[in-house]
Design an enzyme around this catalytic site. Sequence first.
Site, PDB file in Angstrom:
ATOM      1  N   ARG A 417       0.805  -1.221   0.000  1.00  0.00           N
ATOM      2  CA  ARG A 417       0.000   0.000   0.000  1.00  0.00           C
ATOM      3  C   ARG A 417       0.838   1.273   0.000  1.00  0.00           C
ATOM      4  NH1 ARG A 417      -3.726  -0.907   4.068  1.00  0.00           N
ATOM      5  NH2 ARG A 417      -5.266  -1.668   2.604  1.00  0.00           N
ATOM      6  N   HIS A 447       4.692 -10.567   2.132  1.00  0.00           N
ATOM      7  CA  HIS A 447       5.218  -9.612   3.106  1.00  0.00           C
ATOM      8  C   HIS A 447       6.510 -10.123   3.741  1.00  0.00           C
ATOM      9  CE1 HIS A 447       4.836  -7.290   7.046  1.00  0.00           C
ATOM     10  NE2 HIS A 447       4.776  -6.337   6.138  1.00  0.00           N
ATOM     11  N   TYR A 480      13.741   2.729  11.340  1.00  0.00           N
ATOM     12  CA  TYR A 480      12.924   1.669  11.925  1.00  0.00           C
ATOM     13  C   TYR A 480      13.803   0.702  12.706  1.00  0.00           C
ATOM     14  CZ  TYR A 480       9.163   2.861   8.556  1.00  0.00           C
ATOM     15  OH  TYR A 480       8.191   3.493   7.822  1.00  0.00           O
ATOM     16  N   ARG A 576       3.742  -1.827  19.543  1.00  0.00           N
ATOM     17  CA  ARG A 576       3.813  -0.410  19.209  1.00  0.00           C
ATOM     18  C   ARG A 576       2.438   0.190  18.945  1.00  0.00           C
ATOM     19  NH1 ARG A 576       5.704  -0.039  13.922  1.00  0.00           N
ATOM     20  NH2 ARG A 576       3.688   0.630  13.186  1.00  0.00           N
TER      21      ARG A 576
END
Length: 719
Positions: A417, A447, A480, A576
């Site tokens: 996305r 993924h 990240y 998170r």
Amino acid sequence: MAENSVNYMETKNYVNRELSWLEFNYRVLSEARDKSLPLFERLKFLSITASNLDEFFMVRVASLKDMVHAKYTKPDIAGMKPEEQLEKIAEKTHELVGVQYSTYNRSLVPALRLQGLRVINSYEAMNAEQSAYADRYFQENVYPVLTPMAFDSSRPFPLVRNKSLNIAALLQKKKDSDGVLEFAMVQVPSVLPRFVELPVSAEEDGSETRNVILLEQIIERNMQALFLNYDILAASPFRIMRNADLTIDEEEAVDLLEEIQKQLKKRQWGEVIRLEVEEKTDKRLLKILKKELEVSSDDIFEIGGPLDLTFLMKMYGGLDGFDNLKIGRYTPQPVPALMNEDDIFTNIRRGDIFLHHPYETFDPVVNFVRMAAKDPNVLAIKQTLYRVSGNSPIIAALAAAADNGKQVSVLVELKARFDEENNINWAKKLEKAGCHVIYGLVGLKTHSKITLVVRREEDGIRRYVHLGTGNYNDSTAKLYTDCGLMTCNPLIGEDATAVFNMLSGYSEPATWNKLAVAPIWLRNKFMRLIRRETEHAKAGRTARIIAKMNSLCDKEIIAALYEASCAGVKIDLIIRGICCLRAGVPGLSENIAVRSIVGNFLEHSRIFYFENDGMPKIFMGSADWMPRNLDKRVEIVFPVEDEAIQAQILHILEVELEDNVKAHILKPDGTYEKVDKRGKVLVNSQDQFCEEAVYAAKEVRSKDDPVSTRVFVPVESEN
């Protein structure tokens, strides 16, 4: 308590996913409100809350609206129907936006003023020199770019692009005795900087203040130049959000790449799901916008401040001279196991190598592919790509490998996305270079993060594998937190080959040696691991679960955790974002504690620890505990079996469980609160990992050079 006295599946035991996400954005917002943070870092966090909210509306709210239109009434995990969810979201998001702008107007803008930076919100607040500068800037830089658009009986209402900032105006022809009002608008050009720095102003104490004004205010002031024959009765900025959720029938799509390209164009013109206007907007203008854009009152946000606070991120990076108001930029450190003269394959043969980003550099992952591309002994490279950077060195290395005659197979996930367009471009480039490109499986997103290098060596063919929790993106790897493992374990190598055979040829292996792969095998793997801890606890043996992930909203997994808690398993969850589990509820989850860490880096790694009666099992991977990850995506979770690496990972989890600076604790009512740190030694897990990575690299260097200093600073300045 008797086992059958608790119904773990009752809806009251779960939190709605969307409301939990809004709680996450409040945690990000709390960083913007934290006066102990450097001021520009607070601007950055406020910008992130705005960006997050945009995506939430374009995807999650849009999806719920689609359900309502389709008359879909099935309740969610918490028993809420789509219409009920939208009502609650509207209430909560209006509250959130109110807190965003209270933070901006009452806290950040005055604090910036004290630091010598004034954000001007009107021409009246400028002196003559600044007004002249802004008008000249309009004539020379802005006016040639603008396109005024009128709306009347002969011209349809202008097409308003998703997320674009526009100025609506109510016009009346000069000397028009009939008093007919007309509507017009102009888009604020995104090709120009959103803020303009004006000449400095002198203060009474002799100091100087820097001044910035937003582009839309300059345009609004000079709009008369666009409508010479009209009087402008009212003008005001507005912004819309459209449904950006792609709907693709993959079974019917002859060419998936072509179909996604077609759908991307529609994203700009989807249903309007949110309209932002300034509080002072003329009611007649608002009535026209509401009618023509077909927006309900709940979806209109009247805002007391500048629209689209993401401009604050541009200010963060675009204004020089404020480094003292930022956290120093951390430099990712070398991986100790690779700090030698040997090539990466030699190092991997010595033993598995653990990578912890961004504390340690992402370079070994890039170099792994680069070396494989050049190495004459490498026969094949296979890799999955979900999100890659705009100028990806990994893509360049894969293209070079194909040019060097290697067999290169790359699965590029076109359905990632908001990265669809980027991925389409890379897929075409790789195909032109001679790589075999796979566009993913029908109905599933790929993924997983895996790279396989097949190499001919003296003792035969050897397979080298990199597995990770994050994307092959060298840019986000600096922001990240993620983990990776490099290995040449033959059993993992066999599994890696099976993964790529499954992706390219739909050949599912009967069993796996080490890897657990979704969508078929992973859910059962996790359920077995959780239930084993439950059985250990019931038998009086040592039982504990520590799980770190981005989101938890799978009902079956949560129910299993509730059952484990009731059996006495101590469960610590580090999540998170979304958490649909209720923590600390007596008789249900009193042994479950949930914490969320929101810091300078975005927490992204997935780690799963199971005590297993003193014989711990540790896994890492790409999957969260969400239905989409377990049932609708190709995901990989892999074991960590090297004892030294196990110790490193357990240390990471323990430090995060001790964090009392950036951690927020989930309360039974679904809200979060910061850890009470009064009287405690402060533990900021992200800062500690930075310091440890610097120290570890210094230790290796000091062994090579005993004279070198071991004193270090954890971060370096921007310069």
